[in-house]
Enzyme design. Sequence first.
Site, PDB file in Angstrom:
ATOM      1  N   ASP A  12       0.803  -1.220   0.000  1.00 58.81           N
ATOM      2  CA  ASP A  12       0.000   0.000   0.000  1.00 58.81           C
ATOM      3  C   ASP A  12       0.839   1.275   0.000  1.00 58.81           C
ATOM      4  O   ASP A  12       0.449   2.294   0.575  1.00 58.81           O
ATOM      5  CB  ASP A  12      -0.980  -0.004   1.204  1.00 58.81           C
ATOM      6  CG  ASP A  12      -1.769  -1.289   1.266  1.00 58.81           C
ATOM      7  OD1 ASP A  12      -2.117  -1.800   0.195  1.00 58.81           O
ATOM      8  OD2 ASP A  12      -2.031  -1.775   2.381  1.00 58.81           O
ATOM      9  N   HIS A  40      -4.694  -1.995  -5.638  1.00 58.42           N
ATOM     10  CA  HIS A  40      -3.920  -0.854  -6.147  1.00 58.42           C
ATOM     11  C   HIS A  40      -4.869   0.232  -6.621  1.00 58.42           C
ATOM     12  O   HIS A  40      -5.668   0.006  -7.531  1.00 58.42           O
ATOM     13  CB  HIS A  40      -3.016  -1.300  -7.301  1.00 58.42           C
ATOM     14  CG  HIS A  40      -1.977  -2.300  -6.883  1.00 58.42           C
ATOM     15  ND1 HIS A  40      -1.102  -2.864  -7.764  1.00 58.42           N
ATOM     16  CD2 HIS A  40      -1.675  -2.822  -5.671  1.00 58.42           C
ATOM     17  CE1 HIS A  40      -0.299  -3.699  -7.104  1.00 58.42           C
ATOM     18  NE2 HIS A  40      -0.639  -3.697  -5.839  1.00 58.42           N
TER      19      HIS A  40
END
Length: 422
Positions: A12, A40
């Site tokens: 992340d 994503h």
Amino acid sequence: MNQFVFGSQWGDEGKGKIVDFLAAKADYTVRFHGGNNAGHTVIVGGKKYPFHLMPSGILNKKTIGIIGNGVIIDPEVLIKEIKQLQDEGMNVTKKLIISPRCHLIMPYHKALDEAYENARGKNKLGTTKRGIGPTFADKVSYNGIRLYELFSLVHFEEKFRFQAGIKNKILTLFGVAPIDVEKELEKFKEYRRILAPYVIDTFPLLMQASEKKKNILFEGAHGVMLDVDWGLYPYCTGSNVITGGINTGSGLPANKIDKIWAVVKAYTTRVGEGPVPTEFDDEVAHTIREQGHEYGTTTGRPRRIGWLDLEAVKFACQVTGANCLAITKTDILTGIKKIKVCTGYKLNGNKIPYSSCGYIELAKVEPIYKTFNGWKEDIHMVTKFNKLPKNCQVYLKFIEKFLKVRIKIVSTGPERERNIII
Ligand code: GDP
Ligand code: IMO
Ligand code: MG
């Protein structure tokens, strides 16, 4: 030119955003490992795309998406992502190619992932419960089923029935309901129909592209601290996150990669269990979580917050051979008075490198911190490095010097265009 974008922390970091940005000049955008545990985020034209399997560069008009053989696929998730793009007018059959060698995430893998997690009780790992570990385990124990087998229904059915039969016995031992084999088989027949146009051998395509000096952009999923070999096993994921994974997961030899981008979030986040040496949980952590929207893209879980751990990131840059840095989310640190950075670990009074630590050591190490003064100015609209607040420049310069890798992008917001290019 061939480029690789990887996450240097626990995932992340903002890989999706950076891949989408760099893909403006890419002919191909390639996923090569992991599965739909990845989440994503790409934001284009005010619209948010949380991609799990779709290569993040695919929104760029001329860029073709490739899902390489190292990726494991939950067909239901992939089909949902294909449909979303079709609904927005994209001719996805002209934009996406999937390797027939990809292994399939089966319903029994998801059930097993959850059953193991529940059975671990207080020692749970905090997986995404997307069936990742069980699918990779089946792959290396020759019990996996690859996408191309779906196109030979006789073989597929035979293998599926055999594997599901065994897995159902294990699920019953866990006290969990077995999967409905007939119902699932019907679903897979439908998946086969929808996915057929996309499944083409990706190897010759990548080889030709490389020979013709096309631009190929490889998108790492997760972060190096989650790599199955170099992460904090067992608090990791089932695939290799590092550069070598490109070779195994797409076929392209590792020496064909020119630029290797480490995406470094200006602080640390973590979803799932396992030690994070720089973790803290106070008012400042709360502010970072809320300002940074630090909630899992895949599971929605609140992300744990820590200071930037340069000991870990340095290792990540070394093991991948990083030669460019993209720093993300510096904007989220605006307004924080004192910002800490970990420059090393101590265990029993002695310095210890990340590479010597397993999860047992990492839970005990004491981070060595350097503290920086913060800044108050909003940096979202800044487009030049020397226009950043002085303290922000000092912070970023320190990261660059410590890692011995040049910063080429400072991302100043989640949108595609929010970047300082150096
Ligand atoms: P990934 O898994 O590495 O692609 O990252 P995620 O998408 O899971 O999480 C990163 C989050 O931060 C997403 O919500 C992005 O839209 C957002 N993001 C990325 N870069 C920046 C940045 O520089 N500033 C801000 N404020 N948000 C960013
Ligand atoms: P992106 O690509 C953050 C973590 C899970 C868990 C561990 C194992 O968005 O950076 P798994 O389901 O893979 O068996 O879970 O790995 N994890 C991630 N954490 N971002 C990710 O992906 C992750 N992929 C896996 O939370 O701790
Ligand atoms: Mg993510």
